[in-house]
Design an enzyme around this catalytic site. Structure first.
Site, mmCIF file in Angstrom:
data_model
loop_
_atom_site.group_PDB
_atom_site.id
_atom_site.type_symbol
_atom_site.label_atom_id
_atom_site.label_comp_id
_atom_site.label_asym_id
_atom_site.label_seq_id
_atom_site.Cartn_x
_atom_site.Cartn_y
_atom_site.Cartn_z
ATOM 1 N N HIS A 122 0.836 -1.208 0.000
ATOM 2 C CA HIS A 122 0.000 0.000 0.000
ATOM 3 C C HIS A 122 0.873 1.262 0.000
ATOM 4 O O HIS A 122 0.739 2.123 -0.872
ATOM 5 C CB HIS A 122 -0.920 -0.018 1.230
ATOM 6 C CG HIS A 122 -1.834 1.165 1.326
ATOM 7 N ND1 HIS A 122 -3.148 1.134 0.921
ATOM 8 C CD2 HIS A 122 -1.618 2.433 1.778
ATOM 9 C CE1 HIS A 122 -3.706 2.318 1.120
ATOM 10 N NE2 HIS A 122 -2.791 3.135 1.642
ATOM 11 N N GLU A 123 1.773 1.329 0.973
ATOM 12 C CA GLU A 123 2.590 2.553 1.070
ATOM 13 C C GLU A 123 3.514 2.677 -0.134
ATOM 14 O O GLU A 123 3.811 3.781 -0.592
ATOM 15 C CB GLU A 123 3.387 2.564 2.374
ATOM 16 C CG GLU A 123 2.539 2.446 3.648
ATOM 17 C CD GLU A 123 1.392 3.436 3.751
ATOM 18 O OE1 GLU A 123 1.464 4.516 3.135
ATOM 19 O OE2 GLU A 123 0.399 3.112 4.446
ATOM 20 N N HIS A 125 1.810 4.566 -2.812
ATOM 21 C CA HIS A 125 1.946 6.015 -2.571
ATOM 22 C C HIS A 125 3.358 6.487 -2.925
ATOM 23 O O HIS A 125 3.550 7.540 -3.523
ATOM 24 C CB HIS A 125 1.687 6.334 -1.091
ATOM 25 C CG HIS A 125 0.251 6.284 -0.670
ATOM 26 N ND1 HIS A 125 -0.736 7.005 -1.293
ATOM 27 C CD2 HIS A 125 -0.368 5.610 0.341
ATOM 28 C CE1 HIS A 125 -1.906 6.792 -0.685
ATOM 29 N NE2 HIS A 125 -1.705 5.937 0.311
ATOM 30 N N GLU A 147 -4.694 7.691 -3.353
ATOM 31 C CA GLU A 147 -5.110 6.394 -2.813
ATOM 32 C C GLU A 147 -5.324 5.371 -3.933
ATOM 33 O O GLU A 147 -5.199 4.167 -3.700
ATOM 34 C CB GLU A 147 -6.381 6.539 -1.981
ATOM 35 C CG GLU A 147 -6.200 7.279 -0.655
ATOM 36 C CD GLU A 147 -5.264 6.581 0.324
ATOM 37 O OE1 GLU A 147 -5.094 5.355 0.240
ATOM 38 O OE2 GLU A 147 -4.670 7.292 1.164
#
Lengths: 504, 504
Positions: B262-263, B266, B292
């Site tokens: 997830h990170e 980003h 996101e």
């Protein structure tokens, strides 16, 4: 009402500046610990921007008006001290244009990059242009601040307020004259089997040992932290956020042990400022020399003493049973106090150390006076090493490139190490008189006795008075080399069994 | 000449503001990773000071003059985009007094402290006063910025420029109406032995695996880093200094695996901005929803897909042979895609996840409208959980205290997660059309195919246009739930063998 509101405005600005100074501290700490490789230019821009803003907010005309008013009105002793320190900083800053502040910040980043490149290439040349630029800017800065014909005075005053070249040079010359024959007498006398040779010391075990050491000395790990870096230093953002670094060498525990002791001495000072001084210029050491007195005191005067290791050595042996289990305390103690002509300052023993400082001070003074060209610096360094210590560095990494200070353009910092050594010995002497149980407490691992005395006498005083005035209040005399030389003679008399006299 | 020098002045100020924004990023990152416990108040003061200065430098009158002039003169497309983005930020800021900016920064620090205290006590009450204060300040901020009767619009616009409550609510309501019956159909269908139950996963091995994962996805570890924190997040100071965090649970590798994926999504976005946009507002996502979309795309659409694990699972098994050596790929894949009504958003599967968002958005809207008192929030939360997901949290930590967002006073952020899920599915759909080899490349661990397409189509575009305009350019349509729902139906048809229809 007018007065009060303007005093409030000044105080708010002072808090703001202290906050910004703390943030600059975080940017610098991060640069030396965790910053990704490619982020160097971005960090340089951030630092230049923030230092420029700090300068603007400091020299803004309204601050001068508030300050004048406050100086007429302030009555409390701490307020008067705070205003005096603040005016000193502001008066210096007002004379320096913001353009020069930003140019210096950028030249420092370039200096650091050039120095790193030069170290990788193991030769001075790639660093030369950046150092020339830094030198030119420091001369410009010194001229802007003003001086009585000696540019070095304007720079020295930043690190050691009130100190002058004229006062400093005889102190260093006396030290040199006393130490050279002492080195002559001691070099080789403590030689013997190196207890560390061929051993390995698990880095993780070393790390845990240094963290326990911080606890033993009373460093508050909830108001600070320790990380690793190539060049150990103390930084942080606030007395509740003091950041030490250490360096671990798997072949030798000394860099970690004495690095941690040294930085912890700085860290205890930073954590010890009074809460009511936080966010003001009083929460600071009055000079780098006094700051260094705290690091050198814990690193050397306590940290290389026999009583300290009587307590700690069994623990070190338990941490490294294979390497040290059969090495007696006395052999270890001799090994960490061996006097030896060596090329690297941070690895130097207590006797030769100040000769490294004399060499650097002499060279940076010549650079600033224009008596030495940057291009000729490496050879001048090597010649001075031969003249002072009788050794010639193998290359520039072992010579002129070894310290980070000039890469930051820090000229005038080095002598504060020697001043710190002198102050440390005088403070210890006073502590021994004030605390009869000092050494028996050290031998039992009770370091709080000394720490709390230093906290009261030094740390909590912050920047209320000058470093020398503070030392004079504590010891009864100002800057002197007598305590330091007496400390060395007594120490090495005990270690070698010889009576040592010096020319001083 | 006048024009040019004023444009230069504006550009210099824009660079300065971007630098300050990066420094605020470092202060925040440090607060969540390495800040010592006792330094919370000092950090709060530093943040408040720097945010106040940022505001001053942004709203200063001369900046308005430079900006008007620049808008008349700028010709290059990127310059015009940059000025548009900068004006949007400045126009909002000008309406908000600096007093309110500083009050918000302090209330955020108090909010964080109150939230932590409440979590430790496992009940909402200690957080209530701080949240009430934050809510009052956010209302004041929304009124200062201005809105057409709906305060939430003014806050939403900060995270999702151009989005309005009137447009958002029907989108969320359609999602809810589609997902509730889907959850009904899927809940329990993928149950089976939990492959992680009773196993342990060495944290150091997990850590190394996540670092390799970053390399596999193409995150540049020389222009960024990963650390650990309790609440994973992406921060940093610059596109060359992007900082991810992850969380490691020795009993379950999923938090670390999917947290890092997830990170990293980003992080790839942040690293992908064009160098010529650095130090300008163009080096930013046009909305948090689009940001996101990148994290959810890598975490879920790629990171929970079978082709991805066909490549990676043998490596995960090799890292944890005792725990996973005898667990087949298919069991692992089912386990990481299990649909289950559960109380915690960040642990929710892709189907129930958006229901958590609907719940939060509805509640924060009611808070802001004054239809719900802060004191009644925990019970409203629990009632909504029962109504939406049929479960009642055991306590407030499992309920209203689970997310950090409200502790920061972030109202209007939550819906961007759902927008991100919708955008992610639409982008993946477009990528599949544009890149016929996409899935076969994923199956061979060749993630560069997708990453470079995203880099070109999304990351390098920065803030040139709005999020929805960018998505429309890429996919041919704006915000829609069609791709997302089709993605879910196809995925769970394959996983369960059932044909799934929903009410949408």
């Amino acid at each position: 009402m007018q007065t009060s509101s303007q005093l409030d405005a000044l105080r708010a600005r002072i808090h703001e500046l202290k906050d910004l100074g703390g943030i600059i501290g975080l940017l610098n700490w991060d640069q030396e610990t965790y910053l990704p490789d490619k982020a160097g230019p971005a960090r340089a821009a951030q630092l230049s921007t923030l230092q420029g803003l700090y300068h603007q907010r400091l020299v803004a005309p309204e601050v001068g008006e508030w300050l004048e008013l406050a100086e007429r009105e302030a009555a409390a002793a701490d307020d008067r001290s705070m205003l005096r320190v603040f005016r000193h900083e502001r008066d210096r800053a007002v004379k320096v244009p913001e353009r020069l502040v930003r140019a210096l910040a950028e030249a420092q980043s370039d200096g650091l990059a050039g120095w790193r490149e030069a170290r990788a290439a193991r030769r001075f040349a790639p660093f030369q242009p950046a150092l020339e630029r830094l030198l030119a800017l420091r001369r410009e800065q010194a001229d802007a601040i003003g001086h009585g014909g000696e540019r070095y005075d304007a720079l020295l005053d930043h690190y050691e307020p009130g100190m002058t070249t004229a006062r400093l040079l005889p102190v260093l010359e006396r030290l040199r004259a006393s130490l050279v024959p002492l080195v002559e007498r001691l070099d080789g006398t403590l030689d013997g089997a190196d207890p560390f040779a061929g051993q390995t010391f698990d880095p993780e075990v070393q790390w845990r040992f240094t963290v326990e050491l911080l606890g033993l000395l009373g460093f508050d790990l909830q108001a600070g932290r320790q990380d690793r870096s190539i060049h150990p230093f103390t930084g942080g953002t606030h007395p509740t956020d003091v950041r030490l670094t250490t360096r671990i060498d798997a072949a030798n525990p000394c860099p970690a042990l004495f690095g941690t002791l040294h930085e912890c001495g700085h860290g205890l000072y930073e954590q010890g400022f009074l809460p009511e001084h936080h966010r003001t210029p009083l929460a600071a050491a009055p000079s780098m020399g006094l700051h260094e007195s705290q690091s050198r005191l814990w690193e050397n005067l306590i940290g290389r003493s026999l009583p300290f290791w009587r307590f700690l050595y069994p623990r070190l042996q338990a941490a490294f049973p294979a390497a040290l289990g059969r090495v007696p305390l006395e052999s270890f103690h001799r090994a960490i106090n061996r006097v030896r002509r060596s090329p690297i300052r941070v690895e130097a023993d207590e006797v030769t150390y100040n000769l490294h400082i004399v060499l650097r001070t002499t060279l940076e003074l010549r650079l600033l006076r224009g008596d030495l060209a940057v291009a000729d610096l490496p050879e001048a360094w090597n010649a001075a090493m031969v003249a002072t210590l009788g050794i010639r560095p193998r290359d520039d990494v072992e010579g002129v490139l070894q310290d980070i200070h000039w890469a930051w353009g820090e000229l005038g910092y080095f002598p504060t190490y020697s001043l710190g050594n002198l102050y440390a010995a005088s403070l210890l002497h006073a502590a021994e008189r004030a605390l009869p149980a000092l050494w028996s407490d050290v031998e039992r691992g009770q370091l709080g006795t000394l720490r709390e005395w230093l906290r009261r006498e030094v740390h909590q005083q912050g920047f209320r008075t000058s470093a020398e005035d503070r030392v004079r209040t504590i010891t009864g005399q100002g800057l002197t080399d007598a305590d330091f030389l007496e400390y060395l003679r007594a120490k090495y008399r005990a270690l070698t069994g010889r009576v040592l006299t010096t020319s001083s």
